[in-house]
Design a protein around this motif. Structure first.
Motif, PDB file in Angstrom:
ATOM      1  N   VAL A  90      33.338  58.860  56.769  1.00  0.00           N
ATOM      2  CA  VAL A  90      32.261  57.966  56.156  1.00  0.00           C
ATOM      3  C   VAL A  90      31.149  58.851  54.749  1.00  0.00           C
ATOM      4  CG1 VAL A  90      30.108  56.328  56.219  1.00  0.00           C
ATOM      5  CG2 VAL A  90      32.047  56.179  57.668  1.00  0.00           C
ATOM      6  N   ASN A  91      31.604  58.450  53.984  1.00  0.00           N
ATOM      7  CA  ASN A  91      30.295  59.064  52.903  1.00  0.00           C
ATOM      8  C   ASN A  91      29.311  58.238  52.755  1.00  0.00           C
ATOM      9  OD1 ASN A  91      31.369  62.206  52.388  1.00  0.00           O
ATOM     10  ND2 ASN A  91      32.729  61.003  51.559  1.00  0.00           N
ATOM     11  N   ILE A  92      27.892  58.462  52.352  1.00  0.00           N
ATOM     12  CA  ILE A  92      26.975  58.117  52.267  1.00  0.00           C
ATOM     13  C   ILE A  92      26.257  58.314  51.070  1.00  0.00           C
ATOM     14  CG2 ILE A  92      26.888  56.469  53.748  1.00  0.00           C
ATOM     15  CD1 ILE A  92      24.224  57.971  54.963  1.00  0.00           C
ATOM     16  N   TRP A 144      28.688  54.634  49.083  1.00  0.00           N
ATOM     17  CA  TRP A 144      29.102  55.480  49.924  1.00  0.00           C
ATOM     18  C   TRP A 144      30.663  55.201  49.767  1.00  0.00           C
ATOM     19  CZ3 TRP A 144      32.982  51.973  52.942  1.00  0.00           C
ATOM     20  CH2 TRP A 144      32.761  51.086  53.152  1.00  0.00           C
ATOM     21  N   ASN A 181      36.068  52.034  49.195  1.00  0.00           N
ATOM     22  CA  ASN A 181      34.845  51.451  48.534  1.00  0.00           C
ATOM     23  C   ASN A 181      34.540  49.748  48.093  1.00  0.00           C
ATOM     24  OD1 ASN A 181      34.398  53.429  46.419  1.00  0.00           O
ATOM     25  ND2 ASN A 181      32.760  51.988  45.743  1.00  0.00           N
TER      26      ASN A 181
END
Length: 451
Positions: A192-194, A232, A265
């Motif tokens: 996961v990227n935020i 995200w 996303n």
């Protein structure tokens, strides 16, 4: 320990310089280029990939490498085997033509700055004879998201008053700061990227009647917009074995896999702070009239959702050959300062990477990574009801560099060429060079033991 402290201080200084550089670009009010279509949406979208992936046509969904960072699909972070510092710079030559005349432009800047690291150091696991089925990785990236830069004049004839000239001028851009985490168990990985989107864009439009210049009023519409928002995305990768690595062999060119990858996303919110100053003035009579003055107008917008699928054939330490399809729902984009009118964008990419002999010790050319790719995409912007398109080819080289402690790093050179807006009133033919540096170090988080 002193060495690690020096390393942390150095990276902190580089991060600060990169942030100051990008922030200065955001605040700049002068256009750095002349891209007329950057008037629409958030501007010209910046390729978010690093030099190695760009050379392969933009493969990212099913791409992972133990010594190259992939922040587009956070699942790839679980495959990192060394702390990886990535930075890249680009230079671009563009020729814009309307069929009758053309103009050329050079541009260039810092393209990205990223840091990734395995949380579980592979050296520790090897010394402690632990299984390598589990991998944890983390990464950060700071890079441009979109650029706005144009300065053009259009003219129109009116029967009663003659020629009216409109000067359109825009500048600024947006940037993104992302933090990613990836987890790998066996052949499956997920992550996961935020992050945070920020920036400032200025739109300036001036109307002047040339044939009655002394008597007429010049009208100027200046609109400025600061944007921010939460970003995200999440992704996964699965490696399907075709030919397994021989038992007990750590360095093999016989292992073959199909890597399946996906990331994406949903649409997210966009916060805008708008200021408008519209005025009419006549320099001959020194007369000025304010039409509209508005500051700190806080509004809400929407950023689009995206999904990317990919498949890569991976012949370990030898060959990568991949295909990717991406869809971005720009029709859902909302910006209160402009009527967007954007369309969903699609992208198709194919790419290849070939290494003749990664472990050759007497022939450097055998260890170089040779890359190539092709991409075709539809742009979210349209002209006269026709959606803009872009196609391009890329070639690249990955030069291995042996640093102290025998850790291999890379200098990645990528060359791209293509055309944007074919069939539209303005067409751009471009050539772009990206120089990327991949600095690897596997001594981070290394547990030193003393007897």
């Amino acid at each position: 320990m002193f060495e690690n402290r020096k390393r942390v201080v150095l990276l902190a200084a580089i991060c600060a310089l990169a942030f100051v550089s990008l922030s200065a670009q955001t605040a700049d009010t002068e256009p750095k280029g002349n891209s007329p279509y950057s008037r629409f949406g958030l501007g010209d979208l910046v390729n978010p990939l690093f030099a190695a992936q760009t050379a392969m046509g933009g493969l990212s969904a099913a791409y992972n490498d133990p010594f190259h960072l992939n922040m587009a699909n956070p699942a790839a972070l679980g495959h990192l085997m060394a702390t990886d510092l990535e930075t890249g710079f680009f230079a671009k030559y563009s020729s814009i033509s309307d069929g009758n005349s053309s103009a050329s432009l050079w541009s260039g800047n810092l393209n990205y700055f990223a840091l990734g690291m395995p949380i579980m150091n592979p050296i520790n696991r090897a010394l402690e004879k632990k299984s390598d089925k589990i991998g944890l990785g983390m990464g950060f990236v700071l890079q441009p998201y979109s650029n706005v830069g144009y300065n053009l004049v259009t003219t129109q004839q009116y029967p009663e008053i003659g020629e009216a000239a409109t000067n359109f001028k825009g500048s600024g851009g947006t940037y993104r700061l992302m933090w990613g985490n990836g987890f790998r168990y066996g052949r499956f990985s997920a992550g996961v990227n935020i992050g945070y989107l920020f920036g400032k864009i200025s739109y300036d439009r001036t109307v002047q009647f040339n044939d009655v210049a002394n008597q007429s009023y010049l009208t100027r519409y200046l609109d400025e917009q600061s944007v921010s928002g939460f970003l995200w995305n999440a992704g996964a990768q699965l490696s399907v074995p075709l030919v397994k690595k021989p038992e007990g062999v750590t360095r093999s060119t016989k292992e073959k896999n199909l890597i399946l990858g996906v990331y994406g996303n949903s649409s997210t919110g966009l916060n805008t702070n708008n200021s408008s100053f519209h005025t009419r003035y006549n320099l001959t009579y020194n007369d000025r009239d304010t039409i509209l003055l508005e500051t700190d107008s806080i509004r809400k917008g929407t950023l689009p959702g995206e999904v990317v699928f990919g498949i890569t054939y991976d012949h370990s330490n030898k060959l990568k050959l991949g295909f990717e399809y991406a869809l971005t729902a720009w029709s859902a984009y909302v910006n209160p300062l402009q009527s967007a009118g954007l369309s969903n964008a699609r992208r198709i990419s194919v790419g290849i990477e070939y290494v003749p002999d990664m472990f050759s010790y007497n022939n450097y050319l055998q260890r170089i990574r040779y890359r190539g790719g092709f991409t075709h995409r539809t742009d979210p912007r349209s002209v006269d009801g026709k959606q803009l398109t872009e196609y391009g080819v890329s070639l690249g080289l990955g030069f291995p560099v042996i640093l102290p402690r025998q850790q291999t790093s890379f200098i990645n050179l990528t060359l791209e060429g293509g055309r944007f807006g074919a069939g539209s009133p303005l067409r751009e033919t471009y050539a772009r060079m990206t120089l990327g540096f991949t600095l690897n170090d596997n001594s981070w988080f290394f547990k030193r033991k003393f007897n």
